[in-house]
Design a protein around this motif. Sequence first.
Motif, mmCIF file in Angstrom:
data_model
loop_
_atom_site.group_PDB
_atom_site.id
_atom_site.type_symbol
_atom_site.label_atom_id
_atom_site.label_comp_id
_atom_site.label_asym_id
_atom_site.label_seq_id
_atom_site.Cartn_x
_atom_site.Cartn_y
_atom_site.Cartn_z
ATOM 1 N N THR A 1 3.051 3.495 2.463
ATOM 2 C CA THR A 1 2.524 4.082 3.697
ATOM 3 C C THR A 1 3.049 3.277 4.884
ATOM 4 O O THR A 1 3.565 2.158 4.711
ATOM 5 N N ASP A 2 2.904 3.829 6.071
ATOM 6 C CA ASP A 2 3.309 3.088 7.269
ATOM 7 C C ASP A 2 2.559 1.764 7.364
ATOM 8 O O ASP A 2 3.141 0.736 7.710
ATOM 9 N N LYS A 3 1.253 1.787 7.055
ATOM 10 C CA LYS A 3 0.448 0.558 7.099
ATOM 11 C C LYS A 3 0.919 -0.432 6.036
ATOM 12 O O LYS A 3 0.984 -1.637 6.285
ATOM 13 N N GLY A 4 1.285 0.083 4.857
ATOM 14 C CA GLY A 4 1.803 -0.782 3.795
ATOM 15 C C GLY A 4 3.081 -1.482 4.225
ATOM 16 O O GLY A 4 3.253 -2.685 4.021
ATOM 17 N N GLU B 1 4.042 -2.011 7.342
ATOM 18 C CA GLU B 1 3.689 -2.919 8.433
ATOM 19 C C GLU B 1 3.144 -4.245 7.904
ATOM 20 O O GLU B 1 3.562 -5.326 8.357
ATOM 21 N N LEU B 2 2.240 -4.190 6.931
ATOM 22 C CA LEU B 2 1.667 -5.422 6.371
ATOM 23 C C LEU B 2 2.722 -6.267 5.664
ATOM 24 O O LEU B 2 2.727 -7.499 5.776
ATOM 25 N N GLU C 1 6.016 -6.229 6.314
ATOM 26 C CA GLU C 1 6.921 -6.750 7.351
ATOM 27 C C GLU C 1 6.296 -7.947 8.079
ATOM 28 O O GLU C 1 6.996 -8.877 8.453
ATOM 29 N N GLU C 2 4.994 -7.918 8.274
ATOM 30 C CA GLU C 2 4.294 -9.005 8.969
ATOM 31 C C GLU C 2 4.133 -10.248 8.107
ATOM 32 O O GLU C 2 4.135 -11.366 8.633
ATOM 33 N N LYS D 1 0.839 -1.197 0.000
ATOM 34 C CA LYS D 1 0.000 0.000 0.000
ATOM 35 C C LYS D 1 0.877 1.251 0.000
ATOM 36 O O LYS D 1 1.749 1.413 0.847
ATOM 37 N N LYS E 1 -2.561 -10.866 3.377
ATOM 38 C CA LYS E 1 -2.882 -11.424 4.693
ATOM 39 C C LYS E 1 -3.026 -12.940 4.661
ATOM 40 O O LYS E 1 -3.162 -13.563 5.712
#
Length: 159
Positions: free
Chosen positions: A25-28, A30-31, A33-34, A10, A151
């Motif tokens: 984005t930070d959320k992108g 984070e996803l 990295e997870e 993202k 996910k």
Amino acid sequence: MRLIFLRHGKAIESGEMPDSERYLTDKGIELLEENLPYMGEYLGDEKVFIWSSPLKRAQETAEILKKFISDYEYSEHDFIATGKIDFLIEELKKLESNSVVVVVGHEPSLSVWTFKLTGENLDMKKGSVVELEFNKNNPNNGKFLHYKKIKDLKELIEP
């Protein structure tokens, strides 16, 4: 040859800056990295060719992926950003048949390429992965293996 298309994570919305400079984005981040560690585990100790679009969001996605791949060769290719499938096919033909290639790119190119190589029609979400078998002798007759949203990457190792 195993060919894996990875859509970048993202990124900030288009229109806020030139497309080539759009970043994750930070959320992108984070996803990715997870979930990309599952892809790294799935690929194991195989030698992987990571080919990225030169656009910033794809480069950043590739950088995150590289943390989880033990043996890789990284390069950037303009044809990934422009969607020129003939260039993709020519580069793939230069590799050994047992190679594993991860292409980090964009929509709609990755979906179009999947359709042209396998006949499978899909719309790749950000951070998702498509894997197919690429046939060097008959490029338009590849075999679709699977599609995983970001996910769901855990399913690569735990079906």
